[in-house]
Design a protein around this motif. Sequence first.
Motif, PDB file in Angstrom:
ATOM      1  N   GLU A   1      -5.376   8.807   5.573  1.00  0.00           N
ATOM      2  CA  GLU A   1      -5.156   7.589   4.786  1.00  0.00           C
ATOM      3  C   GLU A   1      -4.586   6.473   5.656  1.00  0.00           C
ATOM      4  O   GLU A   1      -4.895   5.294   5.449  1.00  0.00           O
ATOM      5  N   HIS A   2      -3.761   6.813   6.649  1.00  0.00           N
ATOM      6  CA  HIS A   2      -3.235   5.794   7.561  1.00  0.00           C
ATOM      7  C   HIS A   2      -4.346   5.204   8.413  1.00  0.00           C
ATOM      8  O   HIS A   2      -4.450   3.980   8.583  1.00  0.00           O
TER       9      HIS A   2
ATOM     10  N   THR B   1      -2.222  10.174   9.486  1.00  0.00           N
ATOM     11  CA  THR B   1      -3.067  10.922   8.566  1.00  0.00           C
ATOM     12  C   THR B   1      -4.364  10.146   8.314  1.00  0.00           C
ATOM     13  O   THR B   1      -4.522   8.999   8.748  1.00  0.00           O
TER      14      THR B   1
ATOM     15  N   TYR C   1      -6.641   2.963   6.371  1.00  0.00           N
ATOM     16  CA  TYR C   1      -6.042   1.659   6.086  1.00  0.00           C
ATOM     17  C   TYR C   1      -6.184   0.715   7.284  1.00  0.00           C
ATOM     18  O   TYR C   1      -6.506  -0.469   7.123  1.00  0.00           O
TER      19      TYR C   1
ATOM     20  N   ASN D   1       0.847  -1.185   0.000  1.00  0.00           N
ATOM     21  CA  ASN D   1       0.000   0.000   0.000  1.00  0.00           C
ATOM     22  C   ASN D   1       0.886   1.240   0.000  1.00  0.00           C
ATOM     23  O   ASN D   1       1.600   1.510   0.951  1.00  0.00           O
ATOM     24  N   LYS D   2       0.855   1.997  -1.077  1.00  0.00           N
ATOM     25  CA  LYS D   2       1.691   3.185  -1.194  1.00  0.00           C
ATOM     26  C   LYS D   2       0.953   4.396  -0.633  1.00  0.00           C
ATOM     27  O   LYS D   2       0.014   4.900  -1.224  1.00  0.00           O
ATOM     28  N   PHE D   3       1.402   4.841   0.508  1.00  0.00           N
ATOM     29  CA  PHE D   3       0.810   6.023   1.124  1.00  0.00           C
ATOM     30  C   PHE D   3       1.439   7.281   0.527  1.00  0.00           C
ATOM     31  O   PHE D   3       2.606   7.288   0.133  1.00  0.00           O
ATOM     32  N   GLU D   4       0.637   8.341   0.482  1.00  0.00           N
ATOM     33  CA  GLU D   4       1.163   9.604  -0.005  1.00  0.00           C
ATOM     34  C   GLU D   4       2.265  10.122   0.913  1.00  0.00           C
ATOM     35  O   GLU D   4       3.232  10.728   0.462  1.00  0.00           O
ATOM     36  N   LYS D   5       2.114   9.877   2.216  1.00  0.00           N
ATOM     37  CA  LYS D   5       3.122  10.289   3.181  1.00  0.00           C
ATOM     38  C   LYS D   5       3.676   9.070   3.892  1.00  0.00           C
ATOM     39  O   LYS D   5       2.940   8.291   4.481  1.00  0.00           O
ATOM     40  N   LYS D   6       4.989   8.900   3.822  1.00  0.00           N
ATOM     41  CA  LYS D   6       5.639   7.791   4.514  1.00  0.00           C
ATOM     42  C   LYS D   6       5.546   8.031   6.017  1.00  0.00           C
ATOM     43  O   LYS D   6       5.851   9.113   6.518  1.00  0.00           O
TER      44      LYS D   6
END
Length: 552
Positions: free
Chosen positions: A426-427, A424, A430, A411-416
């Motif tokens: 998105e984290h 965030t 998930y 899963n490629k997040f916009e922010k590591k």
Amino acid sequence: MASDQDIVEKIDHVSSLCTERVILKAILGRGDGGAGLIGEKVVIGGWVKSSWEIRKEAAQPRPVLAADAASPEVVGAKEMRCMEILQSRIPLVRYIVKVLGGGDHSVREKFVMQKAPKDSTSILQISDGSCVHNLRVLVDSALATPCQVMPCGTCILVEGILQQPLMKGKYQVIELKTEKILHLGTVDQYKYPLSKKRLPLESLRNFPHFRPRTTTVASVMRIHNALTLATHTFFQDQGFLHVQTPIITTNNSETLSKKFQVTTLLNNGKIDNQLVNSLEFSKDFFSQETYLIDCGHFHLESQACALGNVYSFGPRFKAEKSSESNNLLAETWMVDVEMAFSELEDAMDCADEFLKFVCKRILESCTEDIQFILKRIDKAVMDRLQLIISSSFEKISYDVAIEVLTEATGNKFEKKIEWGDSLTEEHESYLVNEIYTKPVIIYNHPKEIKSFYAKLNEDGKTVATFDVVLPKVGTLVRGSQSEECFDKLRTRIEELELPKQQYEWFLDLRKNGAAKTSGFNLMLEPLVLYATGLNDVKDVVPFPRSFGRAKF
């Protein structure tokens, strides 16, 4: 079968103490749809949602003989038949007058009113905001002309008899035959925004003073009301005391957030940067810098240390541009909770039980509104509410959350994500949607990203805090256990270089009968989003305030 006396008493119980008007929910919300009230005389009021007209059949004229063709009576009959034809085309006439008539609108309206048929019945679908369904109301043209009562948005208060419908529909069990019109608020149908076909919610934001009249927004407002009532019911049943916290304060409990400043030091109602830098707050109304409150924790903790378990429910303010987010507003209503003699685990359990209670209450008390939302807004809303009621919330530490997110190589997040960062949206999404597929409680965060008053854990790096993360809305609840040790709290204030004088009274609580306390806060609007399936908090607040927007 209920007696007539029971029926009358049933109606009396739901009418206002200050008016004889009966709310439509009392009629249409019955198990029989109102059939048991047939024959009752009632007063109802509301706004027209839709309408149509029924013309009464006139007696057929006798055949006209050639010898009679020139008689005055026949000429009059011909003129009447032509007028009847014209009357049958009233919508077309109105349109032609609108396009070609020009001049004064009232003159054109009088023209249409004069051409209205004398013998007709206006059929009105009336809503008063108390329930999803409308009541069909029949108004004879002898009481009011169709062009007066039929436009969408017309306000009408009538007295009449409940009867079986002359034309049965899918939801029509009962209708009202009007005997007397008590009030009529007319509408300019060419300017009234809801006269058009159904507008999207985004467009309705331009008319916040009218949008509660739509079925969708009315349902959302009733669910909003039910959540408010359920909140008070839960805490009252659990022995919490409802207390007030100030709206104006000298403190900033959330040190990472920007504040709205309160001042009377304005130059003719205007303020510029030069004036801001030179303000002498000693001459201000409160003789010092003051702000709109962003969290009620400080004041609530002082009351918990005397009254036990307390909660507050009121407006909170944050001057963050992140209020452009679909889940955040600059002005929001927040539930603040504080419990004496409790630790972090107690606050987490309380938040869990609170969410289960309010979701269950919504399903029980807002059945019609939830069914409407299922059809019109979100087919998953029922499952989402049941998810909270039936799930055992997953509890994971911040360390575990970071580990799970770091291992999510697919899963490629916009922010590591790295240890020490705030999660965030998105984290969080998930974790709740992909990994655990249920609500998640994340606890023990790094001290740098949480409030200074949170209790320091033994590792010296994390504090006793927790976030409740839900599908769709992300973090809904934030809580913590407060630091009860005077020296540790004072050291934390010094580390962050906070103004000591602002927090002397807060430190005083640690020197005089300190108790362990824990609690949490919850913003109501995201909870309404979760319960309704809408995607933007601007659609669940009557007059939303957010960055760049403060209409009305």
